[in-house]
Write a protein that holds these residues in place. Structure first.
Motif, PDB file in Angstrom:
ATOM      1  N   ALA A   1     -14.581 101.722 -41.649  1.00 15.41           N
ATOM      2  CA  ALA A   1     -14.261 102.970 -40.933  1.00 15.41           C
ATOM      3  C   ALA A   1     -14.896 104.163 -41.647  1.00 15.41           C
ATOM      4  CB  ALA A   1     -12.736 103.138 -40.846  1.00 15.41           C
ATOM      5  N   ILE A   2     -14.810 104.187 -42.966  1.00 16.17           N
ATOM      6  CA  ILE A   2     -15.378 105.306 -43.726  1.00 16.17           C
ATOM      7  C   ILE A   2     -16.899 105.342 -43.576  1.00 16.17           C
ATOM      8  CG2 ILE A   2     -15.813 106.112 -46.112  1.00 16.17           C
ATOM      9  CD1 ILE A   2     -12.957 105.399 -46.811  1.00 16.17           C
ATOM     10  N   VAL A   3     -17.522 104.167 -43.660  1.00 16.74           N
ATOM     11  CA  VAL A   3     -18.993 104.099 -43.583  1.00 16.74           C
ATOM     12  C   VAL A   3     -19.477 104.501 -42.187  1.00 16.74           C
ATOM     13  CG1 VAL A   3     -20.966 102.517 -43.634  1.00 16.74           C
ATOM     14  CG2 VAL A   3     -19.261 102.425 -45.438  1.00 16.74           C
ATOM     15  N   LYS A   4     -18.829 103.995 -41.158  1.00 22.36           N
ATOM     16  CA  LYS A   4     -19.286 104.309 -39.790  1.00 22.36           C
ATOM     17  C   LYS A   4     -19.208 105.810 -39.527  1.00 22.36           C
ATOM     18  CE  LYS A   4     -18.786 100.154 -37.062  1.00 22.36           C
ATOM     19  NZ  LYS A   4     -18.066  99.483 -35.962  1.00 22.36           N
TER      20      LYS A   4
ATOM     21  N   GLY B   1      -7.518 107.010 -48.456  1.00 28.77           N
ATOM     22  CA  GLY B   1      -7.557 107.061 -49.917  1.00 28.77           C
ATOM     23  C   GLY B   1      -6.303 106.451 -50.524  1.00 28.77           C
ATOM     24  N   LEU B   2      -5.148 106.775 -49.948  1.00 32.62           N
ATOM     25  CA  LEU B   2      -3.887 106.243 -50.488  1.00 32.62           C
ATOM     26  C   LEU B   2      -3.842 104.723 -50.343  1.00 32.62           C
ATOM     27  CD1 LEU B   2      -1.393 108.961 -49.168  1.00 32.62           C
ATOM     28  CD2 LEU B   2      -2.252 108.661 -51.509  1.00 32.62           C
ATOM     29  N   LYS B   3      -4.385 104.228 -49.218  1.00 34.86           N
ATOM     30  CA  LYS B   3      -4.412 102.768 -49.022  1.00 34.86           C
ATOM     31  C   LYS B   3      -5.377 102.094 -49.997  1.00 34.86           C
ATOM     32  CE  LYS B   3      -3.450 102.597 -44.059  1.00 34.86           C
ATOM     33  NZ  LYS B   3      -4.183 102.628 -42.797  1.00 34.86           N
ATOM     34  N   ALA B   4      -6.480 102.795 -50.324  1.00 35.16           N
ATOM     35  CA  ALA B   4      -7.539 102.181 -51.146  1.00 35.16           C
ATOM     36  C   ALA B   4      -7.228 102.198 -52.645  1.00 35.16           C
ATOM     37  CB  ALA B   4      -8.858 102.918 -50.901  1.00 35.16           C
TER      38      ALA B   4
ATOM     39  N   SER C   1     -22.757 106.496 -51.262  1.00 39.03           N
ATOM     40  CA  SER C   1     -22.061 105.575 -52.172  1.00 39.03           C
ATOM     41  C   SER C   1     -20.643 105.370 -51.661  1.00 39.03           C
ATOM     42  CB  SER C   1     -22.040 106.175 -53.581  1.00 39.03           C
ATOM     43  OG  SER C   1     -20.962 105.628 -54.321  1.00 39.03           O
ATOM     44  N   THR C   2     -20.322 104.138 -51.287  1.00 37.26           N
ATOM     45  CA  THR C   2     -18.964 103.886 -50.785  1.00 37.26           C
ATOM     46  C   THR C   2     -17.940 104.053 -51.911  1.00 37.26           C
ATOM     47  OG1 THR C   2     -19.541 101.549 -50.963  1.00 37.26           O
ATOM     48  CG2 THR C   2     -19.344 102.453 -48.756  1.00 37.26           C
ATOM     49  N   GLY C   3     -18.314 103.663 -53.143  1.00 40.82           N
ATOM     50  CA  GLY C   3     -17.392 103.839 -54.267  1.00 40.82           C
ATOM     51  C   GLY C   3     -17.039 105.306 -54.444  1.00 40.82           C
ATOM     52  N   GLN C   4     -18.064 106.157 -54.384  1.00 41.11           N
ATOM     53  CA  GLN C   4     -17.851 107.606 -54.550  1.00 41.11           C
ATOM     54  C   GLN C   4     -16.984 108.152 -53.403  1.00 41.11           C
ATOM     55  OE1 GLN C   4     -18.785 109.405 -57.083  1.00 41.11           O
ATOM     56  NE2 GLN C   4     -18.411 111.458 -56.325  1.00 41.11           N
ATOM     57  N   MET C   5     -17.280 107.715 -52.184  1.00 36.40           N
ATOM     58  CA  MET C   5     -16.489 108.221 -51.040  1.00 36.40           C
ATOM     59  C   MET C   5     -15.025 107.780 -51.163  1.00 36.40           C
ATOM     60  SD  MET C   5     -18.824 108.176 -47.612  1.00 36.40           S
ATOM     61  CE  MET C   5     -19.230 106.461 -47.603  1.00 36.40           C
ATOM     62  N   LEU C   6     -14.829 106.535 -51.627  1.00 38.58           N
ATOM     63  CA  LEU C   6     -13.451 106.043 -51.775  1.00 38.58           C
ATOM     64  C   LEU C   6     -12.716 106.786 -52.888  1.00 38.58           C
ATOM     65  CD1 LEU C   6     -14.248 102.251 -51.303  1.00 38.58           C
ATOM     66  CD2 LEU C   6     -12.641 103.561 -49.895  1.00 38.58           C
ATOM     67  N   ARG C   7     -13.431 107.061 -53.997  1.00 39.06           N
ATOM     68  CA  ARG C   7     -12.785 107.813 -55.089  1.00 39.06           C
ATOM     69  C   ARG C   7     -12.421 109.231 -54.613  1.00 39.06           C
ATOM     70  NH1 ARG C   7     -16.249 104.592 -57.909  1.00 39.06           N
ATOM     71  NH2 ARG C   7     -18.001 106.025 -57.908  1.00 39.06           N
ATOM     72  N   GLU C   8     -13.301 109.826 -53.804  1.00 39.29           N
ATOM     73  CA  GLU C   8     -12.999 111.163 -53.275  1.00 39.29           C
ATOM     74  C   GLU C   8     -11.781 111.107 -52.341  1.00 39.29           C
ATOM     75  OE1 GLU C   8     -17.575 112.753 -53.498  1.00 39.29           O
ATOM     76  OE2 GLU C   8     -16.676 112.522 -51.512  1.00 39.29           O
ATOM     77  N   ALA C   9     -11.751 110.065 -51.498  1.00 42.76           N
ATOM     78  CA  ALA C   9     -10.615 109.939 -50.567  1.00 42.76           C
ATOM     79  C   ALA C   9      -9.305 109.794 -51.349  1.00 42.76           C
ATOM     80  CB  ALA C   9     -10.833 108.746 -49.635  1.00 42.76           C
TER      81      ALA C   9
ATOM     82  N   GLY D   1      -9.958  97.021 -59.551  1.00 44.67           N
ATOM     83  CA  GLY D   1     -11.306  96.447 -59.519  1.00 44.67           C
ATOM     84  C   GLY D   1     -11.511  95.465 -58.375  1.00 44.67           C
ATOM     85  N   SER D   2     -10.568  95.410 -57.422  1.00 48.77           N
ATOM     86  CA  SER D   2     -10.736  94.516 -56.256  1.00 48.77           C
ATOM     87  C   SER D   2     -11.514  95.236 -55.170  1.00 48.77           C
ATOM     88  CB  SER D   2      -9.378  94.153 -55.648  1.00 48.77           C
ATOM     89  OG  SER D   2      -8.499  93.743 -56.629  1.00 48.77           O
ATOM     90  N   LEU D   3     -11.980  94.478 -54.201  1.00 54.16           N
ATOM     91  CA  LEU D   3     -12.651  95.116 -53.073  1.00 54.16           C
ATOM     92  C   LEU D   3     -11.604  95.733 -52.146  1.00 54.16           C
ATOM     93  CD1 LEU D   3     -15.545  92.708 -52.005  1.00 54.16           C
ATOM     94  CD2 LEU D   3     -15.597  94.663 -53.567  1.00 54.16           C
ATOM     95  N   VAL D   4     -11.902  96.913 -51.668  1.00 52.94           N
ATOM     96  CA  VAL D   4     -11.047  97.569 -50.679  1.00 52.94           C
ATOM     97  C   VAL D   4     -11.214  96.794 -49.361  1.00 52.94           C
ATOM     98  CG1 VAL D   4     -10.755  99.751 -49.411  1.00 52.94           C
ATOM     99  CG2 VAL D   4     -11.294  99.785 -51.866  1.00 52.94           C
TER     100      VAL D   4
END
Ligand code: AMP
Length: 214
Positions: free
Chosen positions: A66-69, A46-49, A30-38, A56-59
């Motif tokens: 980069a996170i997904v790869k 994480g700080l940038k996101a 889950s990209t949302g979960q990974m971004l919230r963890e970051a 509620g915008s797209l990162v």
């Protein structure tokens, strides 16, 4: 099997990804979960996101890609994965296609969850999530603490009504075009997202019958 869960926020992707992970024995990412963890860990990404997540915008694509790869390069993704929340833009879909193509692979199936806006808003405003493991609940049936790990349940900032409307609007503008993208690739299966999680999972199992895997 490389499988994508597509659909507006609140359509049940997260719940079904857990059931699918148990069935297919591949990781659910889950990209949302990974971004919230970051964000929680205060990493540079994480700080940038953070500001995008809370509004509620797209990162931006470069951060998410980069996170997904990095995640897809781990050994547990060798036999495939379930992507929950990625891709969300046409550019992300192109990047994923190219990434898989380099490995002689492809997206095998995209499950597109369909639900009315009224039902999505009802689900999202009542949604509660575990702070530790990310398990999802609806306020009407939520236990005091998470059933799985005992963590505290909370309402995500982006599940407040104004932000929800914004996320649904962004979904229509930026993510819904992926429906025709994957229809053209002949991998899209529509799933009626209304009903309890077992009924929806039955529909998914039927839709997956006969899907070819590379
Ligand atoms: P979700 O948990 O899937 O609802 O995602 C929560 C938030 O994370 C979204 O509203 C976006 O701000 C961000 N996000 C998750 N996945 C992506 C993505 N693929 N591209 C851009 N932003 C994303």
């Amino acid at each position: 099997m490389n499988l994508i869960l597509l659909g507006p926020p609140g359509c049940g992707k997260g719940t079904q990804s857990v059931l699918l992970r148990n069935k297919l024995k591949v990781p659910a990412i889950s990209t949302g979960q990974m971004l919230r963890e970051a964000c929680a860990e205060g990493t540079e990404q994480g700080l940038k996101a953070e500001k995008y997540l809370s509004s509620g915008s797209l990162v931006p694509d470069d951060i998410v890609i980069a996170i997904v790869k990095k995640r897809l390069s781990l050994g547990d993704c060798r036999d495939g994965y379930i992507l929950d929340g990625f891709p969300r833009t046409l550019n992300q879909a192109d990047v994923l296609k190219e990434w898989l193509g380099h490995q002689g692979k492809q997206v095998n199936v995209v499950l597109n969850f369909e639900l009315t806006e009224k039902e999505l808003v009802r689900r999202l405003t009542g949604r509660r999530e575990c702070r530790i493991c990310g398990a999802g609940y609806h306020v009407e049936q939520a236990p005091e603490k998470c059933d799985r790990c005992g963590g505290d349940l909370y309402q995500r900032d982006d599940d407040k009504e104004e932000t929800i409307r914004r996320r649904l609007h962004i979904y229509k503008e930026q993510t819904a075009p992926l429906i025709s993208y994957y229809t053209k690739e002949s991998v899209l299966k529509n799933i009626d997202g209304l009903g309890d999680k077992t009924a929806i999972f039955d529909r998914i199992e039927k839709a997956l019958n006969g899907v070819s895997v590379n």
